[in-house]
Design a protein around this motif. Structure first.
Motif, PDB file in Angstrom:
ATOM      1  N   LYS A   1       0.773  -0.956  -0.174  1.00  0.00           N
ATOM      2  CA  LYS A   1       0.195   0.112  -0.157  1.00  0.00           C
ATOM      3  C   LYS A   1       0.453   1.498   0.145  1.00  0.00           C
TER       4      LYS A   1
ATOM      5  N   HIS B   1       2.379   1.941  -3.782  1.00  0.00           N
ATOM      6  CA  HIS B   1       1.609   1.718  -4.709  1.00  0.00           C
ATOM      7  C   HIS B   1       1.211   3.884  -4.491  1.00  0.00           C
ATOM      8  N   GLN B   2       0.835   4.114  -3.129  1.00  0.00           N
ATOM      9  CA  GLN B   2       0.720   5.443  -2.933  1.00  0.00           C
ATOM     10  C   GLN B   2       1.099   6.350  -3.394  1.00  0.00           C
ATOM     11  N   GLN B   3       2.454   5.967  -3.612  1.00  0.00           N
ATOM     12  CA  GLN B   3       3.525   6.589  -4.578  1.00  0.00           C
ATOM     13  C   GLN B   3       4.449   6.116  -6.209  1.00  0.00           C
TER      14      GLN B   3
END
Length: 388
Positions: free
Chosen positions: A166, A169-171
């Motif tokens: 998580k 994937h946020q970046q």
């Protein structure tokens, strides 16, 4: 010091392999007990032999590789490599630019050496963590690698797994899971989801670890990423050749998770027996192990101080297990940089041909022999490098 460099480890491995060759040639394969968990196999069919060619082989086996590989790992596309290390190198070459960063999270340090070595070869920086609060992306991070199960079979908790994916994937950072043995240990023994089912972009596994396949790497994931990685693999000769692909396909078809589950009861019984030999024996998902550190404690508690390192003591014991009891473990035959932990895997095919009392007597005798030679450099060197 007995083992001073990776070159010494190459020589140690050559000594072990020469012994195995002489033993098998003289007494046959049945006298050898490979409990490393990495024995693998090459279960090709007679009908495959005429297709082990440069072009017709890939044309035929690639179709089945995609089918069986996706069944085992999930994903949009699958690719085969001549080693898991080759797959990791190809991924880093494809997805990371010089000056960028590879970030690695694993259950317990240190990393398998293939990952930092590949980053260095690419000219990328590298950081590794085994504590979630310490994990921090940087502006240079181009790839996050997660190890699902370490060389010593330490398994990453599911919550940590999902959290790292998580955060990455946020970046918009792609995640590659090094699931060399974890693709089976995590899913079969610990009932964790497959890496790609948890949202990872790529996963790679070793087809000889806890399954009857050749020493090779199988990668699955998003098709766009697999295509880029395959391009690099072909540029540098990292892709698996047709005979290896055939072996991978047949091993995937033959894989039976029940064999891993069947080892659990025996593991628990053997662990109790082995702890009567030495205190530092620990359970693994499919067997027992003695870490180099615990072996060092055992030796020094009885013999006092020694100039030998924990790795050297474990390697000596592994070589005694091989030469005197014909039991194969990783520290004797493994590649340079391999874990020095002595693992006895009860899911191995050869485990059915050796009983628990034989294993315990071998451990007891090998421990005794290490104690006898620990301060005899000449005897130790002869054991490690005889004939080299």
């Amino acid at each position: 010091m007995l083992i001073c460099s990776s070159l010494d480890e190459v020589k140690r491995r050559e000594t072990a392999l020469r012994f195995i060759a002489a033993l098998v040639n003289q007494e046959g394969r049945s006298c050898l007990y490979d409990l490393s968990g990495l024995a693998g196999g090459f279960p090709v069919k007679k009908s495959d032999l005429n297709l082990l060619e440069t072009y017709s082989g890939p044309a035929i086996f690639e179709l089945n590789l995609q089918k069986e590989g996706k069944k085992h790992l999930a994903g949009e596309k699958v690719a085969a490599f001549n080693r898991t290390s080759a797959a990791i190198l190809a991924a880093i070459l494809a997805l990371v630019k010089p000056g960028e960063e590879v970030l690695h999270y694993l259950p317990e340090l240190p990393s398998h050496p293939s990952i930092p070595r590949s980053a260095k070869l690419r000219g990328a920086s590298y950081r590794e963590f085994d504590n979630l609060p310490d994990f921090q992306l940087s502006d240079e991070t181009a790839l996050v690698i997660i190890t699902g199960s370490t060389m010593d079979h330490q398994v990453l908790p599911l919550n940590d797994f999902k959290r790292i994916i998580k955060i990455s994937h946020q970046q918009q950072i792609p995640v590659l899971v090094d699931d060399a043995s974890g693709a089976r240990i995590r899913t079969v023994i610990y009932n964790q989801p497959r890496a790609l089912d948890m949202g990872a972009d790529l996963v790679v596994t070793s087809t000889d670890k806890l399954m009857n396949g050749p020493r090779a790497g199988l990668m699955a994931g998003k098709a766009t990423l697999i295509n880029r990685i395959k391009d690099k693999a072909h540029q540098f000769g990292l892709e698996a050749q047709p005979p290896i692909v055939a072996g991978i396909v047949r091993a995937l078809e033959d894989f039976n998770p029940q064999r891993l589950l069947d080892s659990l009861d025996r593991r628990d019984k053997l662990n109790i027996m082995a702890r009567n030999v030495m205190d530092g024996v620990e359970k693994t998902p499919t067997g027992i192990m003695i870490s180099a550190k615990n072996l060092e404690k055992e030796i020094t508690s009885k013999e006092g101080t020694t100039t030998l390192s924990a790795r050297e003591l474990a390697t000596l014991m592994a070589m005694i297990l091989l030469k005197e009891h014909h039991i194969v473990t990783i520290p004797a035959v493994g590649m340079p940089g391999v874990s020095a932990t002595i693992r006895l895997d009860l899911a191995a095919l050869d485990a059915g041909r050796v009983d628990d009392n034989q294993i315990i007597n071998a451990l007891k005798d090998s421990l005794k022999r290490v104690r006898e030679i620990v301060n005899d450099d000449e005897a130790c060197l002869s054991l490690l490098y005889e004939g080299i």
